[in-house]
Design an enzyme around this catalytic site. Structure first.
Site, PDB file in Angstrom:
ATOM      1  N   HIS A 171       0.923  -1.138  -0.096  1.00  0.00           N
ATOM      2  CA  HIS A 171      -0.158  -0.012   0.063  1.00  0.00           C
ATOM      3  C   HIS A 171       0.682   1.342  -0.014  1.00  0.00           C
ATOM      4  O   HIS A 171       1.725   1.370   0.874  1.00  0.00           O
ATOM      5  CB  HIS A 171      -0.812   0.207   1.431  1.00  0.00           C
ATOM      6  CG  HIS A 171      -1.872  -0.883   1.365  1.00  0.00           C
ATOM      7  ND1 HIS A 171      -2.675  -1.151   2.661  1.00  0.00           N
ATOM      8  CD2 HIS A 171      -2.171  -2.115   0.788  1.00  0.00           C
ATOM      9  CE1 HIS A 171      -3.264  -2.270   2.358  1.00  0.00           C
ATOM     10  NE2 HIS A 171      -3.228  -2.810   1.312  1.00  0.00           N
ATOM     11  N   HIS A 175      -5.177   5.623   0.832  1.00  0.00           N
ATOM     12  CA  HIS A 175      -6.237   6.510   0.932  1.00  0.00           C
ATOM     13  C   HIS A 175      -5.817   7.732   0.206  1.00  0.00           C
ATOM     14  O   HIS A 175      -4.657   8.130   0.029  1.00  0.00           O
ATOM     15  CB  HIS A 175      -6.018   7.138   2.446  1.00  0.00           C
ATOM     16  CG  HIS A 175      -6.304   5.723   3.401  1.00  0.00           C
ATOM     17  ND1 HIS A 175      -5.888   6.084   4.579  1.00  0.00           N
ATOM     18  CD2 HIS A 175      -6.779   4.664   3.421  1.00  0.00           C
ATOM     19  CE1 HIS A 175      -6.157   4.910   5.340  1.00  0.00           C
ATOM     20  NE2 HIS A 175      -6.726   3.727   4.291  1.00  0.00           N
TER      21      HIS A 175
HETATM   22  C1  DNO Z   1      -7.212   1.021   5.939  1.00  0.00           C
HETATM   23  C2  DNO Z   1      -6.633  -0.362   5.453  1.00  0.00           C
HETATM   24  C3  DNO Z   1      -6.798  -1.213   6.556  1.00  0.00           C
HETATM   25  C4  DNO Z   1      -6.515  -2.684   5.888  1.00  0.00           C
HETATM   26  C5  DNO Z   1      -6.837  -3.893   7.080  1.00  0.00           C
HETATM   27  C6  DNO Z   1      -6.223  -5.094   6.619  1.00  0.00           C
HETATM   28  O1  DNO Z   1      -7.518   1.575   4.955  1.00  0.00           O
HETATM   29  O2  DNO Z   1      -5.426  -0.290   4.926  1.00  0.00           O
HETATM   30  O3  DNO Z   1      -8.195  -1.210   6.749  1.00  0.00           O
HETATM   31  O4  DNO Z   1      -7.462  -3.192   4.853  1.00  0.00           O
HETATM   32  O5  DNO Z   1      -5.977  -3.544   8.181  1.00  0.00           O
HETATM   33  O6  DNO Z   1      -6.730  -5.994   7.467  1.00  0.00           O
END
Ligand code: DNO
Length: 354
Positions: A271, A317
């Site tokens: 991410h 995000h």
């Molecule tokens: C937030 C995400 C988290 C992620 C969880 C994985 O935006 O990166 O909610 O999906 O922690 O389990």
């Protein structure tokens, strides 16, 4: 780099796959069955229906985020074994349709935590905000009420069934310190990793967000040391990480370029997003552009490129821009901009190799 986009499912997301299709270079959709509660088995039929829909747009469905871990597993209660059996069955079923990576987290009670979902930024957009002082001084129930009042769409990981038993959960976690939580994670991993291996799936644990204890709850996936401990639990290829620049990077002590350098080989999923950390430790989310925040996005991408990273990548995000009404942090526009920035960096570094 295999570029992907997170999507919450039909009727559960303001973004349409037709629109995601128009973002250059997106190959897959990161999906989940958000309507199923943690602990339920993901049946073959429901899985098949969802992947068929996503694949009909030409996207792959290799990455699931998340299959949530039931609280009883994290608490280490006697009832955990049944939930672990269910989890194993979900892994097998997902393996059968060709899923390659399951992102999950092991955060007690809350998944990611923010104090303001629509914090105004100087450029006129809004973004997610974490006010550290507020969290350190506020009762969790008050925070939940306040945050939920600001949006109809719940945060992922803030499922109503979990939040409904908040005080009970806090009571139960009084018995669980960090060492105990590690034991419970090890117990879970030892049970599921052989099944994941057999199913051809890599489990990819997501770091805690923020990467330190809040509300007195234990947190364990916080930085490089946590990764070393995870590897000690099991060296299985199925025991992977989700590299998350914005979650782990919210602690300025975590050098995310160094962490990418050392651990990307174990992270089938990344991410990539930026946060601006203030002196008092509070942070807000910015565009992905390196100079807008505190995270060295361009050198993270360079490091991944140097390693010829073949894992799945997604922007994370975004701000809420151009008047978009969307899930907090999960609109179309700013994440599309984020993707184009990551694409541009990747192409440029690739070109330098020639
Ligand atoms: C937030 C995400 C988290 C992620 C969880 C994985 O935006 O990166 O909610 O999906 O922690 O389990």
């Amino acid at each position: 780099m295999n570029m992907t986009f997170r999507w919450y499912g039909r009727g559960n997301d303001t973004v349409k796959l037709e629109d995601v299709k128009q973002i250059p270079n997106v190959k897959g959709i990161v999906w989940a069955l958000h309507h199923l509660a943690a602990g339920e088995v993901w049946t073959k039929e429901i899985i098949q229906d969802e992947v068929d829909y996503i694949r009909s747009f030409g996207f792959h469905t290799d990455v699931v985020e998340s299959v949530n871990v039931h609280e009883d597993i994290k608490l280490g209660l006697p009832t955990r074994d049944q939930y672990i059996e269910n989890y194993k069955q979900s892994i097998r079923n997902l393996g059968e349709v060709g899923v390659k990576v399951i992102c999950y987290n092991f955060m007690p009670v809350f998944d990611w935590t923010r104090t303001d979902l629509f914090h105004p930024l100087e450029d006129g957009s809004t973004a997610l905000y974490f006010d550290k002082e507020k969290v350190m001084n506020l009762d969790p129930q008050e925070l939940v009420n306040e945050v939920r009042a600001s949006s109809d769409l719940t945060l992922p990981g803030w499922e109503p069934e979990r939040l409904a038993r908040l005080s009970e959960l806090f009571e139960q976690y009084k018995e669980v310190d960090e060492a105990k939580l590690w034991d419970n994670l090890a117990y879970f991993l030892q049970a599921i990793l052989p099944v994941a291996e057999e199913a051809g799936i890599q489990m990819a644990i997501h770091p805690d967000d923020p990467p330190y204890s809040i509300f007195g709850l234990p947190r364990i996936i916080m930085g490089a040391e946590s990764y070393e401990k995870l590897i000690k639990i099991s060296d299985s290829v199925a025991n992977g990480f989700t590299f998350c620049s914005g979650s782990m990077g919210a602690d300025p002590q975590n050098d995310m370029v160094a962490i990418a350098e050392k651990y990307a080989y174990r992270a089938p999923f990344a991410h990539i997003r930026n946060v601006k950390i203030m002196e008092n430790g509070s942070f807000f989310e910015t565009s992905h552009f390196t100079s807008d925040g505190s995270i060295d996005i361009k050198n993270i991408v360079r490091t991944l490129n140097d390693q010829n990273y073949e894992g799945y990548v997604r922007p994370d995000h975004g701000r809420h821009i151009w008047g978009e009404q969307c899930r907090p942090g999960y609109g179309l526009y700013d994440r599309a901009l984020g993707i184009m920035y990551l694409n541009g960096l990747w192409d440029a570094y690739e070109n330098l190799k020639k």
